[in-house]
Design a protein around this motif. Structure first.
Motif, PDB file in Angstrom:
ATOM      1  N   PRO A  23       0.829  -1.210   0.000  1.00 38.27           N
ATOM      2  CA  PRO A  23       0.000   0.000   0.000  1.00 38.27           C
ATOM      3  C   PRO A  23       0.864   1.261   0.000  1.00 38.27           C
ATOM      4  CG  PRO A  23      -0.651  -1.503   1.762  1.00 38.27           C
ATOM      5  CD  PRO A  23       0.639  -2.010   1.208  1.00 38.27           C
ATOM      6  N   THR A  24       0.385   2.295  -0.638  1.00 39.05           N
ATOM      7  CA  THR A  24       1.100   3.561  -0.643  1.00 39.05           C
ATOM      8  C   THR A  24       0.131   4.702  -0.381  1.00 39.05           C
ATOM      9  OG1 THR A  24       2.030   5.207  -2.145  1.00 39.05           O
ATOM     10  CG2 THR A  24       1.023   3.271  -3.158  1.00 39.05           C
ATOM     11  N   ARG A  25       0.634   5.716   0.317  1.00 40.69           N
ATOM     12  CA  ARG A  25      -0.213   6.885   0.607  1.00 40.69           C
ATOM     13  C   ARG A  25      -0.575   7.643  -0.658  1.00 40.69           C
ATOM     14  NH1 ARG A  25       3.741   8.090   5.158  1.00 40.69           N
ATOM     15  NH2 ARG A  25       2.868   6.820   6.814  1.00 40.69           N
ATOM     16  N   GLN A  26       0.145   7.339  -1.758  1.00 37.25           N
ATOM     17  CA  GLN A  26      -0.161   8.019  -3.025  1.00 37.25           C
ATOM     18  C   GLN A  26      -1.461   7.501  -3.620  1.00 37.25           C
ATOM     19  OE1 GLN A  26       1.482  10.567  -3.882  1.00 37.25           O
ATOM     20  NE2 GLN A  26       2.964  10.282  -2.235  1.00 37.25           N
TER      21      GLN A  26
END
Ligand SMILES: Nc1ncnc2c1ncn2[C@@H]1O[C@H](COP(=O)(O)OP(=O)(O)OP(=O)(O)O)[C@@H](O)[C@H]1O
Ligand SMILES: [Mg+2]
Lengths: 252, 260
Positions: free
Chosen positions: B80-83
């Motif tokens: 997962p990425t905050r982007q």
């Protein structure tokens, strides 16, 4: 505003029912002229309680102290243990069966042994209370820590939350209502635990007072002690419920 | 976020997912090839259980693929990425936090300073018509309002890609239409790239630049249909003859699969 009379009614109704029951009890004892050593009338219990007030208070204080100390210790031990078990697979595999086995041992059967090891003071009572309270708190806490729904965990993962952040911001608040459930179960057990421990060997406490008074046919005093124990149990329960209402201000 | 316009925001090649192994294995997703370019709004429709949610979880890095590759801005995705912002079918707001605290939660997790995050959250809430509800608990809001708040939360980290899994699925028809049009407008204002999963064909057309039609499980992409309808879209858009033609086209693709 409109629900205030209804709420008062809800509060007064149980009181009215209890008053009626006591009245019925009083009338039945007088009607059948039952001897006091068999079943004393509420009025006699009350009169005895007044005469023995200092003894009742002193012994109630001992039992309360054992109960609260044991309960607090049980919570202090089982909460960190629950966190460890919920988050480390190895500990879960090793500790859970041991704890489950321990829980299956009837605590009443342990009371004489604990007394043998620790003497007749308050210490063995506290230990029995810890043993009795420990499991409900632990099990409910573990269940609570694992109850966070999948999509909430996914949400935390999607914002790159660390394991600690997932614990602190999601799992712990989610477990809070479960912890209180465990505490409410445990605290009623706690009172039973200290009385049983006092039955085994004691020089003070309400359990001791009950044993002493029944052996001397002071039945009204035994009843007074029992009613006091019930009151203590109810008050402790509502104290936790009050704390729960302050801490858990949301509903799912 | 870097803007090397060359690489797509999201690209999948031969992407597949099988849950479990051995006799209990479920092939949820076949081979998916897909590219989403910057600023595009892509809708996905498909029958229940065809792997739509699986596709979204793979896109968000929440599940690891069993086969194929997936890249975000040209780089392989490994978690997962905050982007990427995600909006789930249920609003998934934390009941013990206020609406404002729910919206700022991702910023706090990221360790961003509280002041600007708060200001941005209030801005987004105002945009979503929730200015007066910042201090309320989720339980005090209607279903539509909760989903709006979840939308604000997904945007707080300013993600380059928004993933939505049936975000209006739990709402009644009227709220649904209103909210989806609102969202469409907000999305356009912000120039955001989005992947929307839905089982509602009209919603897919109304919001999307493209509609991907998926086959029954294991899901594959049967058709990639461009939606050349003008923006901004409104309730009137659904009355256009082109809209009906698209709807008919998509329905016939889905039903052709059913009769097999
Ligand atoms: N975590 C999981 N473990 C095992 N099987 C799963 C898991 N998640 C999904 N599946 C299976 O994969 C298949 C596709 O599921 P998925 O949720 O992606 O479908 P969907 O298209 O989103 O369905 P719906 O329209 O009903 O939401 C289903 O058969 C489902 O049972
Ligand atoms: Mg789904």
């Amino acid at each position: 505003m409109t629900d205030t009379p209804a709420r008062w009614r809800a509060r007064l109704e149980p009181l009215a029912i209890f008053a009626a029951l006591f009245l019925l009890w009083e009338l039945a004892v007088r009607w059948f002229a039952l001897p006091s050593w068999l079943l004393p009338a509420p009025s006699e219990i009350l009169a005895t309680a007044r005469d023995w007030a200092p003894e009742l208070a002193a012994n109630a204080l001992v039992t309360l102290r054992e109960t609260v100390t044991g309960f607090a210790l049980a919570v202090a031990i089982s909460v960190p243990l629950a966190v460890l078990i919920a988050f480390t697979r190895v500990l879960r595999r090793v500790l859970y069966p041991i704890l489950l086995g321990l829980q299956s041992v009837p605590k009443v059967a342990l009371a004489p042994l604990v007394t043998l090891w620790l003497g007749v003071g308050e210490a063995p009572k506290v230990v029995i209370v810890v043993l009795v309270c420990f499991f409900p708190v632990l099990v409910n806490m573990i269940a609570g820590l694992e109850a966070a729904p999948r999509n909430m965990v996914d949400l935390m993962r999607s914002v790159e939350a660390s394991r600690w952040q997932v614990f602190r911001r999601l799992r712990l608040p989610f477990a809070l209502p479960h912890i209180f459930t465990g505490c409410k179960v445990a605290v009623t057990f706690a009172v039973i635990g200290s009385v049983i421990a006092e039955f085994v060997a004691a020089q003070s406490g309400l359990g001791y007072l009950i044993l002493m008074s029944t052996s001397q046919s002071l039945t009204p005093l035994a009843f007074a002690a029992i009613l006091l124990l019930t009151l203590m149990s109810v008050l402790l329960f509502y104290l936790i419920e009050w704390a729960e209402r302050r801490a858990v201000t949301w509903h799912m | 976020m870097q803007t090397d316009g060359a690489s797509p925001v999201l690209s999948m090649a031969g992407l597949g997912k099988t849950y479990g192994q051995g006799r209990g294995a479920v092939e949820a997703l076949g081979a998916i090839d897909l590219e989403i370019r910057r600023g595009e709004f892509v809708s996905v429709v498909g029958p229940s259980g065809c792997g739509k949610s699986t596709l979204l979880k793979l896109a968000g890095g929440l599940e690891a693929p069993s086969r194929g590759t997936i890249a975000r801005e040209g780089r392989p995705l490994d978690g997962p990425t905050r982007q990427t912002g995600i909006i789930f079918q249920e609003h998934v707001l934390f009941p013990w936090l206020s609406i404002l605290e729910n919206v700022t939660m991702p910023a706090e997790v990221a360790g961003h300073p509280a002041g600007p995050a708060r200001a941005r959250a209030l801005e987004l809430l105002a945009m979503a018509g929730l200015a007066d509800f910042a201090g309320h608990r989720p339980a005090q809001l209607s279903g539509g309002m909760k989903q709006r708040a979840a939308f604000c939360r997904a945007l707080i980290a300013d993600p380059g890609l928004l993933l939505m899994d049936e975000p209006f699925g739990a709402l009644d028809a009227l709220t649904r239409e209103e909210l989806s049009l609102d969202l469409s407008r907000m999305w356009q204002d912000l120039g955001r790239t989005a992947l929307l999963i839905t089982h509602d064909i009209e919603e897919a057309i109304l919001l999307g630049d493209r509609v991907l039609v998926m086959s029954p499980r294991p899901g594959r992409i049967l058709a990639d249909i461009p939606v050349p309808l003008p923006r901004p879209r409104s309730v009137e858009t659904a009355a256009l003859p082109e809209f009906h033609a698209l709807k008919q086209q998509i329905r016939s693709i889905i039903f052709s699969q059913r009769s097999i």
